[in-house]
Scaffold this motif. Structure first.
Motif, short mmCIF file in Angstrom:
data_model
loop_
_atom_site.label_atom_id
_atom_site.label_comp_id
_atom_site.label_asym_id
_atom_site.label_seq_id
_atom_site.Cartn_x
_atom_site.Cartn_y
_atom_site.Cartn_z
N SER A 60 0.82 -1.21 0.00
CA SER A 60 0.00 0.00 0.00
C SER A 60 0.85 1.26 0.00
O SER A 60 2.02 1.25 0.39
CB SER A 60 -0.91 0.02 1.23
N LYS A 61 0.26 2.34 -0.47
CA LYS A 61 0.89 3.66 -0.40
C LYS A 61 0.25 4.39 0.76
O LYS A 61 -0.88 4.86 0.67
CB LYS A 61 0.70 4.40 -1.73
N MET A 62 0.99 4.51 1.84
CA MET A 62 0.42 4.98 3.10
C MET A 62 0.56 6.47 3.29
O MET A 62 0.03 7.03 4.23
CB MET A 62 1.09 4.24 4.26
N GLY A 63 1.30 7.14 2.42
CA GLY A 63 1.53 8.55 2.61
C GLY A 63 2.67 8.80 3.58
O GLY A 63 3.09 7.93 4.34
N ALA A 64 3.18 10.02 3.56
CA ALA A 64 4.32 10.36 4.40
C ALA A 64 4.01 10.22 5.88
O ALA A 64 4.88 9.91 6.69
CB ALA A 64 4.78 11.79 4.10
N VAL A 65 2.73 10.41 6.25
CA VAL A 65 2.37 10.32 7.66
C VAL A 65 2.54 8.90 8.19
O VAL A 65 2.66 8.68 9.40
CB VAL A 65 0.93 10.82 7.88
N LEU A 80 15.46 9.26 5.16
CA LEU A 80 14.80 10.36 4.48
C LEU A 80 15.77 11.19 3.65
O LEU A 80 15.41 11.71 2.59
CB LEU A 80 14.08 11.26 5.50
N ASN A 81 17.02 11.30 4.10
CA ASN A 81 18.01 12.08 3.35
C ASN A 81 18.38 11.42 2.03
O ASN A 81 19.01 12.07 1.17
CB ASN A 81 19.27 12.30 4.19
N LEU A 129 14.73 15.60 -2.78
CA LEU A 129 14.59 16.67 -1.79
C LEU A 129 13.13 16.96 -1.44
O LEU A 129 12.79 17.11 -0.26
CB LEU A 129 15.27 17.94 -2.30
N LYS A 130 12.29 17.03 -2.45
CA LYS A 130 10.88 17.30 -2.18
C LYS A 130 10.30 16.25 -1.26
O LYS A 130 9.57 16.56 -0.30
CB LYS A 130 10.10 17.35 -3.49
N CYS A 131 10.62 14.99 -1.52
CA CYS A 131 10.10 13.89 -0.70
C CYS A 131 10.71 13.90 0.69
O CYS A 131 10.06 13.51 1.67
CB CYS A 131 10.37 12.55 -1.39
N ASN A 132 11.95 14.35 0.80
CA ASN A 132 12.60 14.48 2.10
C ASN A 132 11.82 15.46 2.97
O ASN A 132 11.51 15.18 4.13
CB ASN A 132 14.04 14.97 1.88
N VAL A 133 11.50 16.63 2.40
CA VAL A 133 10.77 17.65 3.16
C VAL A 133 9.38 17.15 3.53
O VAL A 133 8.96 17.25 4.69
CB VAL A 133 10.69 18.95 2.34
N ILE A 134 8.66 16.61 2.54
CA ILE A 134 7.31 16.10 2.83
C ILE A 134 7.37 14.97 3.84
O ILE A 134 6.53 14.86 4.74
CB ILE A 134 6.63 15.63 1.53
N GLY A 135 8.39 14.11 3.72
CA GLY A 135 8.54 13.00 4.65
C GLY A 135 8.71 13.47 6.08
O GLY A 135 8.14 12.90 7.01
N ARG A 136 9.51 14.51 6.26
CA ARG A 136 9.74 15.01 7.63
C ARG A 136 8.47 15.64 8.20
O ARG A 136 8.17 15.49 9.39
CB ARG A 136 10.91 15.99 7.64
#
Length: 312
Positions: free
Chosen positions: A22-27, A112-113, A117-124
């Motif tokens: 599944s794709k659970m989202g960054a949360v 996350l690093n 970069l975009k995914c890193n920020v959203i992930g955090r």
């Protein structure tokens, strides 16, 4: 609260399969490859003033502050790393393009690093939101109906708080990061009675089985303590407009406990995003504020190089 909406977790095998695909989202990141750190879930911040309770108020306060500190850490990292989403001329950078794929394989708090970069920020931001949401799902802060603890044979109190937990309200204000800790800025009832649940070593080793609803033999780690399984509100139905109903855990089914936890989690998550935008606006003032607005655009658009260059 994040993982189970719409999922049939009747067996651990079924859940593992969904977790893998599944794709659970960054949360959902803290529940992917690193589900066991207490500070990411506000677990083991349990306390009772009842005589003989094996955890002190100081133990509880330390565990709550671990959650707050980790949320602040992820928020600050997201603000700092966002600076390279858009260059000083206002142009979105190449690593700001595309969509993020949040699956169990290759995604976790520790790497996350390694993400674009975009995914890193959203992930955090997702990790910060996860901690915030778990605070309400795993504590008695918003509960309106008390229930019995099967370990202590006493009632776990309900604090019925209707406002966002003060230490999680904001992490940036007046041009600086906020370092509010618990129990500052909370009322006396919260100071005296706030609790989450014990999530024991044996339960951690069998966390899929635990969440699939299989009864486990109590571990000595949780002997005489309020347990996570007795207090959490992790499962239930959340409508598309963000209203919680039909909690299915022991505590969530009592009264309006699930709905109240969802409400505060939603409001606090919205506050997190608003606060993040303010931090970007205050830290990246170039181009008359347009640089920060383009950063925000990058994070909310699938094709920012097309959508965001002229945002002002």
């Amino acid at each position: 609260m994040k993982l189970f909406a719409g999922y049939d977790t009747s067996t651990a095998t079924d859940y593992v399969q969904k977790l893998n695909t599944s794709k659970m989202g960054a949360v959902g990141i803290p529940d992917l490859n690193a589900p066991l750190g207490d500070r990411f879930h506000c677990d083991n911040a349990d306390y009772s003033s009842d005589a003989g309770y094996p955890r002190t108020m100081a133990n509880r306060d330390s565990a709550v502050n671990d959650c707050i500190d980790e949320t602040r850490k992820q928020f600050k990292a997201a603000v700092t790393k966002a600076k390279d989403l858009v260059d000083s001329s206002g142009a979105p950078q190449s690593q700001s393009a595309g969509m993020c794929n949040w699956t169990r394989s290759g995604t976790g708090v520790s790497n996350l690093n390694d993400l674009p970069l975009k995914c890193n920020v959203i992930g955090r931001l997702g990790v910060a939101a996860h901690i915030i949401q778990d605070f309400y799902a795993h504590s008695n802060y918003s509960d309106v109906t008390g229930t019995k603890s099967f370990q202590t044979d006493t009632i776990m109190p309900a604090l019925a708080q209707t406002n966002i937990f003060p230490p999680l309200t904001a992490f940036w204000a007046a041009g600086k990061y906020i370092t509010t800790s618990f129990p500052n800025n909370v009322n006396d009832e919260v100071k005296q009675k706030l609790t989450t649940g014990c999530f024991s070593l044996s339960e951690k080793a069998n966390w899929l089985t635990e969440w699939a609803g299989v009864e486990l033999v109590s571990s000595s780690d949780c002997a005489g303590r309020f347990r996570h399984r007795d207090l959490n509100k992790d499962e239930g139905t959340i409508t598309f407009d963000g209203v919680g109903s039909n909690g299915t855990t022991y505590r969530g089914k009592a009264g309006q406990n699930f709905a109240k936890a969802v409400d505060l989690a939603k409001r606090n998550t919205t506050k997190l995003w608003d606060n993040f935008q303010r931090a970007l606006e205050d830290n990246y003032t170039e181009l008359g504020g347009a640089r920060a607005k383009r950063m925000i655009c990058v994070l909310t658009q699938d094709d920012p190089q097309q959508s965001c260059p002229n945002v002002t």
